[in-house]
Design a protein around this motif. Structure first.
Motif, PDB file in Angstrom:
ATOM      1  N   SER A  42       4.509  -5.843   5.768  1.00 20.52           N
ATOM      2  CA  SER A  42       5.670  -4.978   5.999  1.00 20.52           C
ATOM      3  C   SER A  42       6.678  -5.065   4.850  1.00 20.52           C
ATOM      4  O   SER A  42       7.076  -6.149   4.442  1.00 20.52           O
ATOM      5  CB  SER A  42       6.323  -5.394   7.313  1.00 20.52           C
ATOM      6  OG  SER A  42       7.262  -4.462   7.711  1.00 20.52           O
ATOM      7  N   TYR A  43       7.075  -3.903   4.363  1.00 25.19           N
ATOM      8  CA  TYR A  43       7.966  -3.818   3.199  1.00 25.19           C
ATOM      9  C   TYR A  43       9.374  -3.471   3.644  1.00 25.19           C
ATOM     10  O   TYR A  43       9.581  -2.499   4.364  1.00 25.19           O
ATOM     11  CB  TYR A  43       7.408  -2.730   2.266  1.00 25.19           C
ATOM     12  CG  TYR A  43       8.153  -2.516   0.969  1.00 25.19           C
ATOM     13  CD1 TYR A  43       7.642  -3.008  -0.228  1.00 25.19           C
ATOM     14  CD2 TYR A  43       9.330  -1.790   0.925  1.00 25.19           C
ATOM     15  CE1 TYR A  43       8.309  -2.797  -1.427  1.00 25.19           C
ATOM     16  CE2 TYR A  43      10.006  -1.572  -0.273  1.00 25.19           C
ATOM     17  CZ  TYR A  43       9.484  -2.080  -1.437  1.00 25.19           C
ATOM     18  OH  TYR A  43      10.141  -1.868  -2.629  1.00 25.19           O
ATOM     19  N   GLN A  48       0.086   8.107   1.194  1.00 27.19           N
ATOM     20  CA  GLN A  48       1.319   7.822   0.447  1.00 27.19           C
ATOM     21  C   GLN A  48       1.955   9.161   0.088  1.00 27.19           C
ATOM     22  O   GLN A  48       1.244  10.147  -0.115  1.00 27.19           O
ATOM     23  CB  GLN A  48       0.996   7.066  -0.855  1.00 27.19           C
ATOM     24  CG  GLN A  48       0.412   5.689  -0.615  1.00 27.19           C
ATOM     25  CD  GLN A  48      -0.451   5.217  -1.779  1.00 27.19           C
ATOM     26  OE1 GLN A  48      -0.739   5.961  -2.705  1.00 27.19           O
ATOM     27  NE2 GLN A  48      -0.869   3.965  -1.709  1.00 27.19           N
ATOM     28  N   SER A 102       0.819  -1.226   0.000  1.00 33.27           N
ATOM     29  CA  SER A 102       0.000   0.000   0.000  1.00 33.27           C
ATOM     30  C   SER A 102       0.848   1.269   0.000  1.00 33.27           C
ATOM     31  O   SER A 102       0.408   2.321   0.458  1.00 33.27           O
ATOM     32  CB  SER A 102      -1.035   0.026   1.138  1.00 33.27           C
ATOM     33  OG  SER A 102      -0.487   0.552   2.302  1.00 33.27           O
ATOM     34  N   LEU A 103       2.065   1.165  -0.536  1.00 32.30           N
ATOM     35  CA  LEU A 103       2.884   2.376  -0.709  1.00 32.30           C
ATOM     36  C   LEU A 103       2.590   2.997  -2.064  1.00 32.30           C
ATOM     37  O   LEU A 103       3.064   4.077  -2.399  1.00 32.30           O
ATOM     38  CB  LEU A 103       4.373   2.033  -0.589  1.00 32.30           C
ATOM     39  CG  LEU A 103       4.805   1.569   0.803  1.00 32.30           C
ATOM     40  CD1 LEU A 103       6.245   1.095   0.800  1.00 32.30           C
ATOM     41  CD2 LEU A 103       4.621   2.673   1.835  1.00 32.30           C
ATOM     42  N   ALA A 104       1.808   2.282  -2.868  1.00 32.73           N
ATOM     43  CA  ALA A 104       1.268   2.803  -4.130  1.00 32.73           C
ATOM     44  C   ALA A 104      -0.138   2.210  -4.249  1.00 32.73           C
ATOM     45  O   ALA A 104      -0.431   1.169  -3.641  1.00 32.73           O
ATOM     46  CB  ALA A 104       2.136   2.380  -5.293  1.00 32.73           C
ATOM     47  N   THR A 105      -0.996   2.902  -4.993  1.00 35.78           N
ATOM     48  CA  THR A 105      -2.380   2.437  -5.110  1.00 35.78           C
ATOM     49  C   THR A 105      -2.645   1.951  -6.537  1.00 35.78           C
ATOM     50  O   THR A 105      -2.289   2.656  -7.492  1.00 35.78           O
ATOM     51  CB  THR A 105      -3.349   3.593  -4.776  1.00 35.78           C
ATOM     52  OG1 THR A 105      -2.994   4.086  -3.482  1.00 35.78           O
ATOM     53  CG2 THR A 105      -4.800   3.143  -4.749  1.00 35.78           C
ATOM     54  N   LEU A 120      -4.693   2.294   6.944  1.00 39.89           N
ATOM     55  CA  LEU A 120      -3.470   1.968   6.197  1.00 39.89           C
ATOM     56  C   LEU A 120      -2.217   1.812   7.065  1.00 39.89           C
ATOM     57  O   LEU A 120      -1.443   0.876   6.838  1.00 39.89           O
ATOM     58  CB  LEU A 120      -3.260   2.963   5.049  1.00 39.89           C
ATOM     59  CG  LEU A 120      -4.278   2.744   3.915  1.00 39.89           C
ATOM     60  CD1 LEU A 120      -4.198   3.846   2.887  1.00 39.89           C
ATOM     61  CD2 LEU A 120      -4.087   1.392   3.256  1.00 39.89           C
ATOM     62  N   PRO A 121      -1.969   2.682   8.058  1.00 42.56           N
ATOM     63  CA  PRO A 121      -0.794   2.414   8.895  1.00 42.56           C
ATOM     64  C   PRO A 121      -0.865   1.034   9.573  1.00 42.56           C
ATOM     65  O   PRO A 121       0.135   0.317   9.639  1.00 42.56           O
ATOM     66  CB  PRO A 121      -0.832   3.546   9.927  1.00 42.56           C
ATOM     67  CG  PRO A 121      -1.515   4.657   9.205  1.00 42.56           C
ATOM     68  CD  PRO A 121      -2.570   3.981   8.378  1.00 42.56           C
ATOM     69  N   ARG A 125      -0.043  -1.567   7.026  1.00 42.31           N
ATOM     70  CA  ARG A 125       1.402  -1.626   6.725  1.00 42.31           C
ATOM     71  C   ARG A 125       2.196  -2.286   7.856  1.00 42.31           C
ATOM     72  O   ARG A 125       3.300  -2.775   7.631  1.00 42.31           O
ATOM     73  CB  ARG A 125       1.933  -0.208   6.455  1.00 42.31           C
ATOM     74  CG  ARG A 125       1.433   0.342   5.134  1.00 42.31           C
ATOM     75  CD  ARG A 125       1.757   1.802   4.961  1.00 42.31           C
ATOM     76  NE  ARG A 125       1.050   2.346   3.812  1.00 42.31           N
ATOM     77  CZ  ARG A 125       0.629   3.582   3.715  1.00 42.31           C
ATOM     78  NH1 ARG A 125       0.817   4.440   4.702  1.00 42.31           N
ATOM     79  NH2 ARG A 125      -0.009   3.993   2.631  1.00 42.31           N
ATOM     80  N   GLY A 154       4.608   1.401   9.051  1.00 37.81           N
ATOM     81  CA  GLY A 154       3.270   1.539   9.623  1.00 37.81           C
ATOM     82  C   GLY A 154       3.072   2.814  10.421  1.00 37.81           C
ATOM     83  O   GLY A 154       2.181   2.876  11.286  1.00 37.81           O
ATOM     84  N   ALA A 155       3.896   3.825  10.126  1.00 39.63           N
ATOM     85  CA  ALA A 155       3.740   5.094  10.852  1.00 39.63           C
ATOM     86  C   ALA A 155       2.620   5.927  10.235  1.00 39.63           C
ATOM     87  O   ALA A 155       2.395   5.867   9.024  1.00 39.63           O
ATOM     88  CB  ALA A 155       5.040   5.876  10.808  1.00 39.63           C
ATOM     89  N   LEU A 209       6.667   5.171   6.644  1.00 38.64           N
ATOM     90  CA  LEU A 209       5.306   4.799   6.234  1.00 38.64           C
ATOM     91  C   LEU A 209       5.224   3.281   6.081  1.00 38.64           C
ATOM     92  O   LEU A 209       4.250   2.654   6.502  1.00 38.64           O
ATOM     93  CB  LEU A 209       4.928   5.469   4.915  1.00 38.64           C
ATOM     94  CG  LEU A 209       4.754   6.988   4.920  1.00 38.64           C
ATOM     95  CD1 LEU A 209       4.440   7.491   3.520  1.00 38.64           C
ATOM     96  CD2 LEU A 209       3.634   7.413   5.875  1.00 38.64           C
ATOM     97  N   ALA A 210       6.268   2.699   5.468  1.00 42.42           N
ATOM     98  CA  ALA A 210       6.275   1.251   5.236  1.00 42.42           C
ATOM     99  C   ALA A 210       6.265   0.478   6.556  1.00 42.42           C
ATOM    100  O   ALA A 210       5.746  -0.636   6.632  1.00 42.42           O
ATOM    101  CB  ALA A 210       7.490   0.866   4.413  1.00 42.42           C
TER     102      ALA A 210
END
Lengths: 212, 258
Positions: free
Chosen positions: A80-81, B253, A51-54, A72-73, A76, B166-167, B163-164
């Motif tokens: 986890s990426y 994002q 979900s770092l891009a849609t 979304l947080p 993520r 989960g922040a 962000l990745a």
């Protein structure tokens, strides 16, 4: 049982169709390896899953629920990426390993962090080491455990062993194998010949599609 | 005490100073002569008009007209601060956010000074002080916007990583936000450190020129220093906390950098 399903996912960026129409199902506890030439959409696929891009169209379903319906947080934290060349933040290793606790409003658990540091062969004294004093391999190991201190449901690994020294690479590969044994769902993108040779579930991407 | 007199003849003679700048520009091939002439003509016209407008408003001494003039100053300062935002998307909402920062920082500061009894509610005191407060807030907000933009560009990867992990976008942006607010406030803090030692600021110089005892003049300058610290911090905090959100889309994002 499928933990992740991508249905007719496409992704358009700067008027360029990077992923035209992709379908993918990942079972829980699966260890999926994705390879393919540069620009084939591998990293984009991982970013869409994270979900770092849609997606421009199509659906991503995680644990039975559409990605866009999640907070979304929180999503993520579950999916986890881990980046190819991670950036560490703050001043010390501690700043980085404290961050997962901070975003969950939890107090720093040094015992737990020490266990993870040991997993990647780093001593506890590393906590106060300045990030500018770390080698590339050490940075990657710290970044990896930053993703693992609170184990996610799916771990996305974007060429995490690329460019690492031999020792760091072995440590990271051992950890990945151990995580797979412990039934963590893993999706890794790699070009590494050793990793491709032992891959159980290998997908090849080309021009934004899965060819085998 | 002898008062300062600037008549038209002395202004014309002082124009020689502009000629010095123009000669340097021509000799050194700086190509600034046109710009200098344009800026001088603009400054003379603007100041002449505002001189007559202020004279009229001061004579009229009407509360509504004073408020209108103060609002005009804030609207104009907001527009200039907004134009300094490299991440502006020409949305009216973004201008409103800048206006809010300028409006609150200016009028909270002004209100506190009025409450302290240091200012009289007359146009000749309220309008110049409003201009001074709004002008400084405008500079601080503009600096905050620019610092945010350069930090979001330089630290893009770091924010992506947060962000990745989960922040929330606010947690991911917090160090950048703090640094930008600090950048915006720094000139005012530095100025406060050197005031009186390096420069005698406009307000204090103006009072001394007008024949006021320097000891009385410094009291006003101390007041101005407090006032500027308040307005720059309020302006930068309000603007910064609104502006960082525009670097993200609705999916939390980072938006593509230009």
């Amino acid at each position: 049982m499928a933990i992740l399903t991508l249905t007719h996912v496409s992704y358009l960026a700067n008027q360029q169709l990077i992923i035209p129409d992709l379908n993918l199902t990942v079972a829980a506890n699966d260890f999926l390896t994705i390879t393919g030439p540069s620009g084939s959409g591998k990293s984009t696929l991982l970013k869409l899953i994270a979900s770092l891009a849609t997606p421009s169209s199509g659906e991503i379903i995680f644990a039975g629920k559409n990605q866009r319906d999640y907070n979304l947080p929180k999503y993520r934290q579950q999916v986890s990426y881990c980046f190819q060349q991670p950036t560490l933040f703050g001043q010390t290793v501690r700043d980085n390993l404290q961050f997962p606790f901070q975003i969950r409003n939890q107090t720093f658990d040094q015992g737990r962090v020490t266990n993870y540091l040991e997993l990647v062969d780093l001593p506890v004294a590393f906590l106060d080491k300045k990030i500018t004093d770390l080698s590339g391999g050490e940075r990657q190991r710290v970044a990896l455990i930053r993703n693992l201190i609170f184990p996610p449901t799916i771990l996305l690994l974007d060429e995490v062993t690329a460019g690492l020294d031999r020792r760091s690479k072995e440590i990271v590969q051992d950890l990945i194998r151990q995580l797979s044994k412990n039934k963590l769902t893993l999706i890794q993108v790699t070009h590494d010949s050793d990793e491709l040779r032992i891959a159980e579930n290998l997908l090849q991407m080309q021009a934004g599609g899965i060819i085998k | 005490m002898k008062q300062l007199v600037v008549n038209n003849a002395s202004l014309a003679l002082a124009f020689m100073l502009v000629l010095v700048a123009m000669i340097i520009s021509t000799k050194e091939k700086l190509h600034l002569a046109k710009d200098i002439i344009y800026s001088i003509i603009r400054a003379v016209i603007q100041l002449t008009i505002i001189g007559y407008v202020l004279k009229y408003i001061f004579q009229l001494n009407n509360a509504w007209l004073t408020i209108l003039m103060c609002l005009l100053i804030v609207v104009n300062a907001s527009w200039n601060a907004y134009k300094r935002n490299p991440n502006a998307h020409h949305h009216f909402r973004e201008y409103l956010e800048t206006f809010l920062a300028l409006f609150i920082s200016t009028f909270v500061t002004l209100g506190l000074i009025i409450l302290s009894g240091s200012l009289k509610l007359i146009p000749s005191q309220i309008i110049p002080i409003t201009g001074m407060i709004a002008g400084n807030s405008m500079v601080a907000v503009g600096l905050c916007y620019r610092a945010l933009n350069s930090q979001f560009r330089d630290q893009r990867q770091q924010i992506l990583e947060k962000l990745a992990l989960g922040a929330e976008i606010k947690t991911a942006s917090l160090p950048i936000l703090r640094e930008s607010i600090k950048t915006a406030m720094q000139p005012t803090i530095d100025q406060a450190k050197t005031v009186g030692l390096v420069n005698l600021p406009g307000m204090m110089s103006g009072l001394i020129f007008a024949g006021v005892d320097p000891v009385r003049a410094i009291r006003y300058q101390i007041l101005i220093t407090f006032m500027l610290l308040s307005t720059t911090s309020l302006g930068a905090i309000i603007a910064g906390y609104q502006a960082y959100r525009h670097y993200f889309n609705s999916q939390q994002q980072l938006t593509e950098s230009d």
